[in-house]
Scaffold this motif. Sequence first.
Motif, PDB file in Angstrom:
ATOM      1  N   ARG A 235     -62.741  32.228 -38.740  1.00 42.41           N
ATOM      2  CA  ARG A 235     -61.642  31.736 -38.231  1.00 42.41           C
ATOM      3  C   ARG A 235     -61.372  30.472 -39.178  1.00 42.41           C
ATOM      4  O   ARG A 235     -62.030  29.535 -38.750  1.00 42.41           O
ATOM      5  N   LEU A 236     -60.325  30.194 -39.571  1.00 44.58           N
ATOM      6  CA  LEU A 236     -59.897  29.163 -40.603  1.00 44.58           C
ATOM      7  C   LEU A 236     -58.889  28.284 -40.041  1.00 44.58           C
ATOM      8  O   LEU A 236     -57.713  29.083 -39.719  1.00 44.58           O
ATOM      9  N   LYS A 270     -71.648  30.192 -39.826  1.00 45.36           N
ATOM     10  CA  LYS A 270     -71.301  30.757 -38.518  1.00 45.36           C
ATOM     11  C   LYS A 270     -72.201  31.503 -37.939  1.00 45.36           C
ATOM     12  O   LYS A 270     -72.559  31.532 -36.912  1.00 45.36           O
ATOM     13  N   GLY A 271     -73.051  32.254 -38.840  1.00 42.69           N
ATOM     14  CA  GLY A 271     -74.013  32.988 -38.519  1.00 42.69           C
ATOM     15  C   GLY A 271     -75.332  32.225 -37.747  1.00 42.69           C
ATOM     16  O   GLY A 271     -75.741  32.640 -36.786  1.00 42.69           O
ATOM     17  N   LEU A 272     -75.562  31.194 -38.317  1.00 50.08           N
ATOM     18  CA  LEU A 272     -76.595  30.217 -38.133  1.00 50.08           C
ATOM     19  C   LEU A 272     -76.473  29.799 -36.673  1.00 50.08           C
ATOM     20  O   LEU A 272     -76.865  29.866 -35.593  1.00 50.08           O
ATOM     21  N   LEU A 273     -75.086  29.240 -36.198  1.00 50.64           N
ATOM     22  CA  LEU A 273     -74.435  28.818 -35.017  1.00 50.64           C
ATOM     23  C   LEU A 273     -74.742  29.839 -33.844  1.00 50.64           C
ATOM     24  O   LEU A 273     -75.192  29.625 -33.031  1.00 50.64           O
ATOM     25  N   GLU A 274     -74.276  30.977 -34.328  1.00 55.23           N
ATOM     26  CA  GLU A 274     -73.998  32.140 -33.352  1.00 55.23           C
ATOM     27  C   GLU A 274     -75.561  32.465 -33.032  1.00 55.23           C
ATOM     28  O   GLU A 274     -75.953  32.767 -31.718  1.00 55.23           O
ATOM     29  N   ARG A 275     -76.307  32.480 -34.012  1.00 50.85           N
ATOM     30  CA  ARG A 275     -77.825  32.736 -33.813  1.00 50.85           C
ATOM     31  C   ARG A 275     -78.450  31.592 -32.628  1.00 50.85           C
ATOM     32  O   ARG A 275     -79.356  32.115 -31.841  1.00 50.85           O
ATOM     33  N   MET A 276     -77.865  30.568 -32.925  1.00 55.10           N
ATOM     34  CA  MET A 276     -78.374  29.363 -31.986  1.00 55.10           C
ATOM     35  C   MET A 276     -77.672  29.615 -30.529  1.00 55.10           C
ATOM     36  O   MET A 276     -78.299  28.996 -29.653  1.00 55.10           O
ATOM     37  N   GLY A 277     -76.777  30.408 -30.296  1.00 56.72           N
ATOM     38  CA  GLY A 277     -76.119  30.539 -29.133  1.00 56.72           C
ATOM     39  C   GLY A 277     -74.709  29.804 -28.854  1.00 56.72           C
ATOM     40  O   GLY A 277     -74.178  29.895 -27.924  1.00 56.72           O
ATOM     41  N   VAL A 278     -74.026  29.567 -30.126  1.00 58.64           N
ATOM     42  CA  VAL A 278     -72.855  29.066 -30.068  1.00 58.64           C
ATOM     43  C   VAL A 278     -71.798  30.248 -29.793  1.00 58.64           C
ATOM     44  O   VAL A 278     -72.189  31.134 -30.539  1.00 58.64           O
ATOM     45  N   ASP A 279     -70.999  30.143 -28.834  1.00 54.98           N
ATOM     46  CA  ASP A 279     -69.828  31.282 -28.680  1.00 54.98           C
ATOM     47  C   ASP A 279     -69.039  31.364 -29.776  1.00 54.98           C
ATOM     48  O   ASP A 279     -68.423  30.609 -29.908  1.00 54.98           O
ATOM     49  N   GLY A 280     -68.937  32.500 -30.371  1.00 55.46           N
ATOM     50  CA  GLY A 280     -68.243  32.856 -31.583  1.00 55.46           C
ATOM     51  C   GLY A 280     -66.561  32.730 -31.150  1.00 55.46           C
ATOM     52  O   GLY A 280     -65.766  32.205 -32.059  1.00 55.46           O
ATOM     53  N   ALA A 281     -66.349  32.843 -30.139  1.00 57.63           N
ATOM     54  CA  ALA A 281     -65.104  32.691 -29.449  1.00 57.63           C
ATOM     55  C   ALA A 281     -64.825  31.471 -29.439  1.00 57.63           C
ATOM     56  O   ALA A 281     -63.283  30.845 -29.314  1.00 57.63           O
ATOM     57  N   ARG A 282     -65.692  30.410 -29.365  1.00 57.50           N
ATOM     58  CA  ARG A 282     -65.239  28.814 -29.378  1.00 57.50           C
ATOM     59  C   ARG A 282     -65.600  28.343 -30.636  1.00 57.50           C
ATOM     60  O   ARG A 282     -66.246  27.069 -30.491  1.00 57.50           O
ATOM     61  N   LEU A 283     -65.612  29.107 -31.683  1.00 56.40           N
ATOM     62  CA  LEU A 283     -66.074  28.332 -33.094  1.00 56.40           C
ATOM     63  C   LEU A 283     -65.019  28.538 -34.030  1.00 56.40           C
ATOM     64  O   LEU A 283     -64.257  29.561 -34.070  1.00 56.40           O
ATOM     65  N   ASP A 299     -63.609  18.971 -51.319  1.00 55.07           N
ATOM     66  CA  ASP A 299     -63.119  19.751 -50.173  1.00 55.07           C
ATOM     67  C   ASP A 299     -64.286  19.875 -48.973  1.00 55.07           C
ATOM     68  O   ASP A 299     -65.388  19.436 -49.383  1.00 55.07           O
ATOM     69  N   CYS A 300     -63.613  19.932 -47.968  1.00 56.10           N
ATOM     70  CA  CYS A 300     -64.465  19.777 -46.911  1.00 56.10           C
ATOM     71  C   CYS A 300     -64.276  20.448 -45.770  1.00 56.10           C
ATOM     72  O   CYS A 300     -63.155  20.449 -45.185  1.00 56.10           O
ATOM     73  N   TRP A 301     -64.891  21.217 -45.095  1.00 61.75           N
ATOM     74  CA  TRP A 301     -64.657  22.039 -43.976  1.00 61.75           C
ATOM     75  C   TRP A 301     -65.564  21.541 -42.749  1.00 61.75           C
ATOM     76  O   TRP A 301     -66.918  21.554 -43.131  1.00 61.75           O
ATOM     77  N   ASP A 302     -65.004  21.548 -41.572  1.00 61.92           N
ATOM     78  CA  ASP A 302     -65.971  21.216 -40.358  1.00 61.92           C
ATOM     79  C   ASP A 302     -65.958  22.504 -39.614  1.00 61.92           C
ATOM     80  O   ASP A 302     -65.054  23.224 -39.312  1.00 61.92           O
ATOM     81  N   ALA A 303     -67.122  22.937 -39.073  1.00 63.52           N
ATOM     82  CA  ALA A 303     -67.204  23.905 -38.072  1.00 63.52           C
ATOM     83  C   ALA A 303     -67.026  22.911 -36.742  1.00 63.52           C
ATOM     84  O   ALA A 303     -67.874  22.167 -36.364  1.00 63.52           O
ATOM     85  N   GLU A 304     -66.296  23.485 -36.090  1.00 60.27           N
ATOM     86  CA  GLU A 304     -65.689  22.851 -34.771  1.00 60.27           C
ATOM     87  C   GLU A 304     -66.144  23.972 -33.647  1.00 60.27           C
ATOM     88  O   GLU A 304     -65.779  25.245 -33.795  1.00 60.27           O
ATOM     89  N   VAL A 305     -66.582  23.506 -32.503  1.00 63.83           N
ATOM     90  CA  VAL A 305     -66.569  24.193 -31.212  1.00 63.83           C
ATOM     91  C   VAL A 305     -65.897  23.543 -30.361  1.00 63.83           C
ATOM     92  O   VAL A 305     -65.665  22.469 -30.208  1.00 63.83           O
ATOM     93  N   LEU A 306     -65.556  24.503 -29.462  1.00 70.34           N
ATOM     94  CA  LEU A 306     -64.571  24.043 -28.252  1.00 70.34           C
ATOM     95  C   LEU A 306     -65.814  23.619 -27.186  1.00 70.34           C
ATOM     96  O   LEU A 306     -66.604  24.656 -26.618  1.00 70.34           O
ATOM     97  N   LEU A 307     -65.548  22.428 -26.759  1.00 68.55           N
ATOM     98  CA  LEU A 307     -66.335  21.938 -25.841  1.00 68.55           C
ATOM     99  C   LEU A 307     -65.446  21.489 -24.574  1.00 68.55           C
ATOM    100  O   LEU A 307     -64.107  21.430 -24.584  1.00 68.55           O
ATOM    101  N   SER A 308     -66.219  20.935 -23.218  1.00 72.17           N
ATOM    102  CA  SER A 308     -65.399  20.364 -22.288  1.00 72.17           C
ATOM    103  C   SER A 308     -64.744  19.159 -22.758  1.00 72.17           C
ATOM    104  O   SER A 308     -63.740  18.763 -22.340  1.00 72.17           O
TER     105      SER A 308
END
Length: 565
Positions: A235-236, A270-283, A299-308
């Motif tokens: 998801r880009l 992505k796989g690493l974060l999901e393995r840790m328990g980050v919700d793929g739908a909020r990544l 070039d730079c890409w941030d993995a962003e997660v949806l938090l409160s």
Amino acid sequence: MNAGELLSLCKRRGFVWPSFEIYGGVAGMYDFGPLGSALKDNIVAVWRDAYKRGEGFVEIDSPTVNPEAVFKASGHLDEFSDYVVQCRGCREPFRADHLVDGLHPNPDTLDAEALKGLMVENGIVCPDCQGELGEVEDFNLMFKTSIGPGSNRAGYLRPETAQGIFVNFPHLYRYNREKLPLGVIQHGRGYRNEISPRQGIIRLREFNMMEVELFVDPEDKSWPRFAAVADETLRLVPEDGSERELRLSQAVEEGVIANDVLAYFIWLTKGLLERMGVDGARLRFRQHLKDEMAHYAMDCWDAEVLLSYGWTEVVGIADRGCWDLSQHAAWSNEEMVHFKRFDEPREVERAALKANYRGLGPMFKGEAKEVARLIEQRSPDDVSDGVLTVEKDGVQLEVPDSLFEAVTVKEKVTGERVVPHVIEPSHGLDRIFYTVLEHAYRREEDYTVLALRPEMAPIKAGVFPLMARDGLDEKAQEVFAMLTEEGMEAFYDDSGSIGKRYARMDEVGTPWCVTVDYETLEEGRGLKGTVTVRDRDSSEQRRVAISELAATLKSLLKGADFAKI
RNA sequence: GCGACUGUAGUCUAGUGGUUAGGACCGGGGCUUCCCAAGCCUCUAACCCGGGUUCGAAUCCCGGCAGUCGCACCA
């Protein structure tokens, strides 16, 4: 949910505590309590597993205090040492040295007082609103210290662990038998004297990072395992602001992601974060805008997660190009290169100058040899009007063309020196830690569950006697000792009702609880009896023989289905 | 760093100039309890720090520290 509820749980149960609280606390610093410390270790373990075992990278550990030269080379000193002045009216901040541009030959060299003086003398006002300007302040976001007695040698607390890897490149390169790619990981503390730490554990002054530096051939940014994951999707959010679900192969072909290796490590993240328990739908992965990118990044890409708190960066995956190694090479005079061997040695013809020793001898006597060396360092292009000018001991010597001749030399070249490019996935451990908790947080009515992935859970099993009597407690202690002996993080509890004990374990994310009941005792001594194992997420129970218990829990930990045990 | 709001047991909170500073949850001890925060008894435990005003301050004022939100910053 709101962050306050979770922070309150973290404090109550011993995940994180504000540091130095008895002295009023310090903004931007937190302690990890017993459970937090364990969770943090589990996150590091998964990260290490993915890179060290999974990708064959190597791990190092370098000091947090670094000498000044490191940050002169890295650019952090200049980038961080701005003098800033704020308008008293509109409150817009300005770089003080920019405001006095043209009023001094080199404003960069001035200190705060001199800058202030110069601005007062010249009646400088706010460029935006013509308001009065405040005091000149030093905005250095690095913590400064001195190394050794006296304060001769300036040191800084590192703002990132990466420099420790870059300065070790020559050692690491040899360790890797002079081959690329070379992947190196380091985790540890970093320090930034943030102006305004906010949002609990999200922006800290002392924080934990897990950094990966992958050195690659600048002309070859392919990756052997890319093909295997080319059809996976990401998801880009590219810099144009659109949000797209793209296959890796598509993303690279369309030029959305610069190259295979960058795309591969975005996928790995992505796989690493999901393995840790980050919700793929909020990544999601968001590309930096051109003006947002660090001075060195290509070039730079941030993995962003949806938090409160909203979308929050937890990992930055940057192509830093040759910046870091080139900088350290220039400041240290060490070679920071990869010798790239050609498949076959090449014959190269090169125009060169050959000294005429017979003529040089009489003219320069004992210095002839040195002059000859200077001549041969130059090329025919340096000769003008039949004269070559060389510099010896600060003196310009004009050498007539009778003392050398232009020749064509054939050389065998076996390879070339290239400065490796760096792909850097840099993980904010504290932010991942918080995300893992927030994405695991479930609340119904007054009941709270942390649905941590078993691999992340600080405690793997709660062990309870159904009643704290009739020998059930002794038996449960035995089971607890057995699990501990097997290397399982277990927790013994015999207080209050059984439901209360389940609830306590649910709240800290313990995936399974083991209960010794009367049936256990009826079934005999030793390991003969059975116990109930209760699953946190389904609250279902299964009877398991004590002799099988450790093995069963271990297989559950590896992902076995609870319903099938 | 600026502005607004806020700071009471481990947690959530009541208390607006004179209270033994109240409650709930959690926690400890005990009783009870044969699997999901049951009940009863009991105990521990708090006014962020420092000044000031006042006979008297958790309460009013000033400063600091910390938190939340907005602005700015975030390589």
